[in-house]
Design a protein around this motif. Structure first.
Motif, PDB file in Angstrom:
ATOM      1  N   ASP A  28      22.088  43.899  17.766  1.00 44.70           N
ATOM      2  CA  ASP A  28      22.184  43.030  18.927  1.00 44.70           C
ATOM      3  C   ASP A  28      22.251  43.901  20.173  1.00 44.70           C
ATOM      4  OD1 ASP A  28      22.277  40.498  17.676  1.00 44.70           O
ATOM      5  OD2 ASP A  28      24.397  40.763  17.213  1.00 44.70           O
ATOM      6  N   TYR A  29      21.457  43.543  21.173  1.00 46.84           N
ATOM      7  CA  TYR A  29      21.449  44.250  22.449  1.00 46.84           C
ATOM      8  C   TYR A  29      21.647  43.226  23.554  1.00 46.84           C
ATOM      9  CZ  TYR A  29      19.060  47.636  19.494  1.00 46.84           C
ATOM     10  OH  TYR A  29      18.724  48.488  18.479  1.00 46.84           O
ATOM     11  N   CYS A  30      22.344  43.627  24.604  1.00 49.23           N
ATOM     12  CA  CYS A  30      22.563  42.710  25.712  1.00 49.23           C
ATOM     13  C   CYS A  30      22.594  43.504  27.019  1.00 49.23           C
ATOM     14  CB  CYS A  30      23.878  41.962  25.527  1.00 49.23           C
ATOM     15  SG  CYS A  30      24.165  40.677  26.749  1.00 49.23           S
ATOM     16  N   LEU A  31      21.784  43.088  27.967  1.00 49.58           N
ATOM     17  CA  LEU A  31      21.810  43.649  29.318  1.00 49.58           C
ATOM     18  C   LEU A  31      22.496  42.613  30.198  1.00 49.58           C
ATOM     19  CD1 LEU A  31      20.944  45.665  31.548  1.00 49.58           C
ATOM     20  CD2 LEU A  31      18.833  44.317  31.740  1.00 49.58           C
ATOM     21  N   ILE A  32      23.556  43.027  30.878  1.00 48.25           N
ATOM     22  CA  ILE A  32      24.315  42.109  31.722  1.00 48.25           C
ATOM     23  C   ILE A  32      24.233  42.572  33.166  1.00 48.25           C
ATOM     24  CG2 ILE A  32      26.570  41.084  32.185  1.00 48.25           C
ATOM     25  CD1 ILE A  32      27.272  41.628  29.240  1.00 48.25           C
ATOM     26  N   ILE A  33      23.787  41.689  34.031  1.00 43.88           N
ATOM     27  CA  ILE A  33      23.752  41.946  35.474  1.00 43.88           C
ATOM     28  C   ILE A  33      24.834  41.073  36.099  1.00 43.88           C
ATOM     29  CG2 ILE A  33      22.379  41.808  37.585  1.00 43.88           C
ATOM     30  CD1 ILE A  33      19.888  42.145  35.770  1.00 43.88           C
ATOM     31  N   THR A  34      25.720  41.699  36.852  1.00 43.39           N
ATOM     32  CA  THR A  34      26.896  41.017  37.377  1.00 43.39           C
ATOM     33  C   THR A  34      26.953  41.093  38.894  1.00 43.39           C
ATOM     34  OG1 THR A  34      28.117  41.582  35.376  1.00 43.39           O
ATOM     35  CG2 THR A  34      29.422  40.995  37.291  1.00 43.39           C
ATOM     36  N   HIS A  35      27.410  40.013  39.497  1.00 45.21           N
ATOM     37  CA  HIS A  35      27.661  40.001  40.936  1.00 45.21           C
ATOM     38  C   HIS A  35      29.007  39.318  41.158  1.00 45.21           C
ATOM     39  CE1 HIS A  35      26.976  39.981  45.214  1.00 45.21           C
ATOM     40  NE2 HIS A  35      27.313  38.711  45.248  1.00 45.21           N
ATOM     41  N   GLY A  36      29.850  39.913  41.996  1.00 40.08           N
ATOM     42  CA  GLY A  36      31.165  39.346  42.268  1.00 40.08           C
ATOM     43  C   GLY A  36      31.499  39.382  43.749  1.00 40.08           C
ATOM     44  N   ARG A  37      32.384  38.504  44.149  1.00 38.11           N
ATOM     45  CA  ARG A  37      32.848  38.406  45.538  1.00 38.11           C
ATOM     46  C   ARG A  37      34.358  38.225  45.570  1.00 38.11           C
ATOM     47  NH1 ARG A  37      29.211  37.862  50.235  1.00 38.11           N
ATOM     48  NH2 ARG A  37      27.362  38.648  49.205  1.00 38.11           N
ATOM     49  N   LEU A  38      34.967  38.825  46.578  1.00 40.80           N
ATOM     50  CA  LEU A  38      36.386  38.627  46.846  1.00 40.80           C
ATOM     51  C   LEU A  38      36.501  37.726  48.065  1.00 40.80           C
ATOM     52  CD1 LEU A  38      39.422  39.270  46.533  1.00 40.80           C
ATOM     53  CD2 LEU A  38      39.026  41.287  47.969  1.00 40.80           C
ATOM     54  N   ILE A  39      37.231  36.635  47.913  1.00 39.75           N
ATOM     55  CA  ILE A  39      37.497  35.734  49.031  1.00 39.75           C
ATOM     56  C   ILE A  39      38.948  35.966  49.421  1.00 39.75           C
ATOM     57  CG2 ILE A  39      37.488  33.340  49.819  1.00 39.75           C
ATOM     58  CD1 ILE A  39      35.505  32.781  47.503  1.00 39.75           C
ATOM     59  N   LYS A  40      39.166  36.880  50.385  1.00 38.84           N
ATOM     60  CA  LYS A  40      40.515  37.327  50.746  1.00 38.84           C
ATOM     61  C   LYS A  40      41.410  36.186  51.208  1.00 38.84           C
ATOM     62  CE  LYS A  40      39.237  42.019  51.979  1.00 38.84           C
ATOM     63  NZ  LYS A  40      39.222  43.039  53.023  1.00 38.84           N
ATOM     64  N   LYS A  41      40.855  35.250  51.957  1.00 37.34           N
ATOM     65  CA  LYS A  41      41.640  34.145  52.518  1.00 37.34           C
ATOM     66  C   LYS A  41      42.388  33.376  51.422  1.00 37.34           C
ATOM     67  CE  LYS A  41      41.077  29.973  55.319  1.00 37.34           C
ATOM     68  NZ  LYS A  41      40.137  29.117  56.039  1.00 37.34           N
TER      69      LYS A  41
END
Length: 186
Positions: A28-41
């Motif tokens: 099994d192979y998996c390529l994971i592309i991730t994007h994240g954001r911090l909402i400080k408020k």
């Protein structure tokens, strides 16, 4: 492993024992592309994974696509995370035309971090992720906290417990248990 008999026209006996024929591998192979954001408020972190799968079993192979969405919030020294995995019912399409699906599942985890002066670093204790429900598959809502489940193919409890020692934000030492298997990392 597939097996055969030396004489396929004769029944199994002491003289005609089962022998290995060929070994079939599974990958099994998996390529994971991730994007994240911090909402400080709101002290909130959100993230999205796009997952590309490749699965191989013997001469068969499959490709697939899936998406995960996660949210994490903190309150003082406690962090709480929730994740909706395989939001769109991830699909895996085999070279023979068959299709497999990974149903959406909801998970959560919690951690507590504390500064330990004699160790000159933070120590974090965490527990989770825990499976809550199979949302779209069988339309069930359960609370499964089965920490010894060893069936990784079903979307059920995959409880984990861990400890992380953070030395001046440069070195992280991690130990824990995932489904009763020891884990360690630097």
């Amino acid at each position: 492993i597939t097996t055969t008999l030396p004489d396929t026209s004769a029944p199994i006996s002491n003289e005609n024992r089962i022998i290995p024929d060929k070994i079939i591998s599974n990958n099994d192979y998996c390529l994971i592309i991730t994007h994240g954001r911090l909402i400080k408020k709101y002290k909130l972190s959100i993230g999205l994974n796009i997952k590309f799968f490749r699965r191989e079993i013997g001469s068969y192979y499959a490709h697939g696509l899936g998406f995960d969405l996660g949210i994490q919030t903190s309150w003082q020294k406690i962090k709480l995370g929730i994740c909706l995995k395989d939001i769109t019912q991830s699909i895996i399409i085999w070279n023979d035309g068959n299709k497999d699906y990974i149903y959406p599942s909801f998970h959560f985890g919690i951690s507590y971090t504390r500064w330990i002066t004699p160790l000159h670093g933070n120590v974090t204790f965490s527990i989770g992720p825990f499976f809550i429900s199979e949302i779209f598959g069988n339309y069930i809502l359960t609370k499964k906290f089965n920490l010894n489940n060893k069936d990784l193919l079903e979307p059920t409890a995959s409880g984990a417990i861990g400890l992380e020692y953070n030395i001046k934000d440069h070195l992280f030492v991690r130990v824990g248990s995932l489904m009763r298997n020891f884990t360690f990392g630097l």
